[in-house]
Motif scaffolding. Sequence first.
Motif, short mmCIF file in Angstrom:
data_model
loop_
_atom_site.label_atom_id
_atom_site.label_comp_id
_atom_site.label_asym_id
_atom_site.label_seq_id
_atom_site.Cartn_x
_atom_site.Cartn_y
_atom_site.Cartn_z
N GLY A 65 -8.18 0.50 -6.88
CA GLY A 65 -6.78 0.25 -6.57
C GLY A 65 -6.28 1.19 -5.49
O GLY A 65 -5.58 0.78 -4.57
N PHE A 77 -3.49 -5.28 -2.45
CA PHE A 77 -4.45 -5.94 -3.35
C PHE A 77 -3.94 -5.79 -4.77
O PHE A 77 -3.66 -4.68 -5.23
CB PHE A 77 -5.83 -5.30 -3.18
CG PHE A 77 -6.97 -6.23 -3.55
CD1 PHE A 77 -7.78 -6.78 -2.57
CD2 PHE A 77 -7.20 -6.58 -4.88
CE1 PHE A 77 -8.81 -7.64 -2.90
CE2 PHE A 77 -8.23 -7.44 -5.20
CZ PHE A 77 -9.05 -7.98 -4.22
N TYR A 106 -6.09 10.97 -6.32
CA TYR A 106 -5.15 10.08 -7.00
C TYR A 106 -5.85 9.13 -7.97
O TYR A 106 -5.21 8.56 -8.85
CB TYR A 106 -4.33 9.29 -5.97
CG TYR A 106 -3.32 10.16 -5.28
CD1 TYR A 106 -2.04 10.28 -5.78
CD2 TYR A 106 -3.67 10.90 -4.16
CE1 TYR A 106 -1.12 11.10 -5.17
CE2 TYR A 106 -2.77 11.73 -3.54
CZ TYR A 106 -1.48 11.83 -4.05
OH TYR A 106 -0.58 12.66 -3.45
N PHE A 158 -4.92 -6.52 -8.71
CA PHE A 158 -6.13 -6.78 -9.48
C PHE A 158 -5.81 -7.40 -10.84
O PHE A 158 -4.71 -7.21 -11.37
CB PHE A 158 -6.89 -5.48 -9.73
CG PHE A 158 -7.37 -4.79 -8.48
CD1 PHE A 158 -8.68 -4.94 -8.04
CD2 PHE A 158 -6.52 -3.98 -7.75
CE1 PHE A 158 -9.12 -4.28 -6.91
CE2 PHE A 158 -6.96 -3.33 -6.61
CZ PHE A 158 -8.26 -3.48 -6.20
N ASN A 184 -5.37 -2.01 -12.27
CA ASN A 184 -5.96 -0.88 -11.56
C ASN A 184 -4.95 0.21 -11.21
O ASN A 184 -4.99 0.80 -10.15
CB ASN A 184 -6.68 -1.35 -10.29
CG ASN A 184 -7.92 -2.16 -10.64
OD1 ASN A 184 -8.04 -2.67 -11.74
ND2 ASN A 184 -8.84 -2.25 -9.72
N LEU A 185 -4.01 0.45 -12.12
CA LEU A 185 -3.14 1.61 -11.98
C LEU A 185 -3.84 2.79 -12.63
O LEU A 185 -4.74 2.62 -13.43
CB LEU A 185 -1.81 1.36 -12.69
CG LEU A 185 -0.98 0.18 -12.20
CD1 LEU A 185 0.25 0.02 -13.08
CD2 LEU A 185 -0.57 0.35 -10.76
N VAL A 186 -3.41 3.99 -12.26
CA VAL A 186 -3.95 5.18 -12.91
C VAL A 186 -3.05 5.46 -14.12
O VAL A 186 -1.91 5.86 -13.98
CB VAL A 186 -3.99 6.37 -11.94
CG1 VAL A 186 -4.60 7.57 -12.63
CG2 VAL A 186 -4.77 5.99 -10.71
N GLN A 223 -6.99 -6.40 -13.68
CA GLN A 223 -6.76 -5.31 -14.63
C GLN A 223 -5.77 -4.29 -14.10
O GLN A 223 -5.79 -3.13 -14.51
CB GLN A 223 -8.08 -4.63 -15.00
CG GLN A 223 -9.05 -5.53 -15.74
CD GLN A 223 -8.47 -6.07 -17.03
OE1 GLN A 223 -7.61 -5.45 -17.64
NE2 GLN A 223 -8.90 -7.25 -17.45
N ALA A 255 -7.90 0.34 -2.11
CA ALA A 255 -7.38 -0.86 -1.48
C ALA A 255 -6.07 -0.61 -0.74
O ALA A 255 -5.64 -1.44 0.05
CB ALA A 255 -7.17 -1.95 -2.53
N GLN A 276 -11.94 1.11 -11.83
CA GLN A 276 -10.92 0.17 -11.34
C GLN A 276 -9.72 0.84 -10.68
O GLN A 276 -9.30 0.42 -9.60
CB GLN A 276 -10.48 -0.75 -12.48
CG GLN A 276 -11.58 -1.72 -12.87
CD GLN A 276 -11.17 -2.63 -14.00
OE1 GLN A 276 -10.29 -2.31 -14.78
NE2 GLN A 276 -11.81 -3.78 -14.08
N PRO A 277 -9.12 1.88 -11.32
CA PRO A 277 -8.00 2.54 -10.64
C PRO A 277 -8.40 3.12 -9.29
O PRO A 277 -7.58 3.13 -8.36
CB PRO A 277 -7.60 3.65 -11.62
CG PRO A 277 -8.06 3.17 -12.94
CD PRO A 277 -9.32 2.42 -12.67
#
Lengths: 271, 281
Positions: A179, B91, A193, B93, B97-99, B95, A182, A175-176
Motif C-alpha cells: 500500500g 491503488f 511507514y 486493495f 493495505n492500511l498500516v 485487503q 503504491a 500488504q500494508p
Amino acid sequence: MTSMSGNLLNEHPIHPPKPGLKSSLLRYLAYGLGAALLVWSYNGAEIAPATLIRDAGNMATFAADFFPPDFTDWKFYFTELMVTLHIAIWGTVLAIVCAVPLSLLAASNIAPVWLYQPVRRVLDALRSINEMVFAMLFVVAVGLGPFAGALALWLHTTGTLAKLFSEAVEAIDPQPVDGIRATGANAVEEILYGVIPQVMPLWVSYSLYRFEANVRSASVVGMVGAGGIGVVLWEVIRGFRFDQTCAVMIMIILLVSVVDIISARIRAALI
Amino acid sequence: MSTAIEITHLSKTFGTGKRALDDVTLRIRPGEMVALIGASGSGKSTLLRHIAGLIPSDRDQRAQVAVNGRMVQQQGRIGRGIRETRAGIGFVFQQFNLVGRMRVLTNVMAGDLGRMPLWRSLLGLFTDEQRRAGVRALARVGIAQCAFQRASTLSGGQQQRAAIARALVQGAQVILADEPIASLDPESSRRVMATLADINRSDNVTVVVSLHQVDFALKYCRRVVALRDGRVMFDGAAEQVSADMLRGIYGNNSDLDLGSLLGPQADEDLRPVAAARFALA
C-alpha cells in the motif's frame, strides 16, 4: 436434523487413522537416542548425586554460614548495584540503536541475499561469544571498570536483539507495505511507514526482555573486573564472607525483581 | 492527452507456467469509470498490478504500459521514474493495505510520501497543510471523525474509504481498485462504490475497478471489460452486457444468478428460489 446425523454416525462409525509402523518406529528410535545422550554425558559431567547426601553435613555448615546476612555495608552495595543498573541501561540502549539497522539488513524480505547472509553471520558471531568473554577482552582494552562491562553487553546484546528484530521483520504482513509502495514512496519510506509500525510492539517487548536479562548479566560481568556489584560479589566470596555474600545476593534478587515488575508493566501498557 | 491508460500487447507468464495475461491491449480515456470483471484467476488483479508497475510483464518486444502519458513499463522492464509515476496512480486493495497500528490520518497522509522531501518523511514531519488535506480527504469519504483512531479499529468499509482518502491525498489522476468490495458487506460495498463513482464524476479521475459482483459493475460503471484466462473477451458499454456474454465469462455451471444481474424484474422472480435455497441450507 440432529437425530438423522446421529443415526448416520452410528451406521457409519468413523475410524480415525492410526499412526503407521514407520512413524512409531521412528518415535521409539528418538526416545532411545535421547536416553543414550544422557548416559553418554553422565560420566563426563561427573554427575554424583551420592556426594550431595554423603557430604550433607558439610553442606549444612556451608549453608549456615550464609545466615544471618550481614547488611552493614548496604550503602556501598547499593551504590555498586546502581552502577550495575547503569551498565545494563547503556549496554541495552547502545545495542538497540545498532540492532535496528542490522536487523533490517538481516531480514530476507528487505535485504538482498548477498547482504543478509553475511550480516547474519556477523550477528551469529556476536551471539556465540558470551558477554563474560567480551568483558574480559574489554577490560584489557579499556581497563577495569563499568565501561568495559557496558561495551561487553552492547556487543552480545546487539547480536541477540538484531536476530530477534529481524525475525519480527520477516513475519510482517506484506500488504500494508504494498500500500505504501503504491503511493510512490521510496524504499526507506516503505520501511518507515510500512514495516516499523508493524514490528514496533514486538521490538519494544524484545528490548525490555533483553534489558531484564542484561541487569542479571551486568552483575556477572563485574566478576571479571568490569565494574558494578559483580566486583563486590567476587571479593566477598573470595574472602569467605558468606554472610555478606548472602546480603549482596538478596539485593541483586530485589533489583532484578523490581526491574522485571516495572518492565512487565511497561510492556502491558504498550501492547 | 487523450488516453489515461494505454496497454499494448501485455502478457504475463508466472513461474509456475500459468499464463495470467495473454496479449492484452486496452485504451482507457481520462475520466472513464471502467469495471474489470471475470472469474477468479482470470487475470484482473494481475492486470491492475501491471498498470501500477508493481510487477513487470513478460519481455515481449511490443509490451508496454503507459499511465498519464508516462511510461510505467516497457518490454518487461519497469520504467525509470516509476516512483513519480506511481504518485499519480492511486491503488485501492481488497485487503485495504492500511498500516493497522498507525493513525488513520497518518495512513492517509502517507499518500503524499512520493512528493515530500525525504528528511521530512524520515522524521514524520507532516506540514499543517498536509494535515488539512488529509482531514479534507477523510471528510470527503465521510469518516473525518475517525482521523485520530488507529486504522485497525475501523470497520472494513471505513478502512476501505480511508484507503480511498489516501488515493485522494495522492492527487491521483487514475485510481486502480483491486476488488475493493470483495471483503465488505452489501451496505459498505454500496458506500465504497458510491465514493469511487463520486470521485470519478466530480474530480474527473479515471477509475478502473475489478469486481466480482457483476451487479455492482453494471450499476456504477459505464464501460465493462471482461477477462477470461488472461484475455479480453468483452469490452463495451454496460448496456451491451448480456447473459450469454456472462455465461461465456463465468462458465455455465457457475453459482452466479446470471438472470438476476440483468434487471430488477429477474431479481423479483428469483427471490422465492433464493429463499427456498436458504431454507434448505
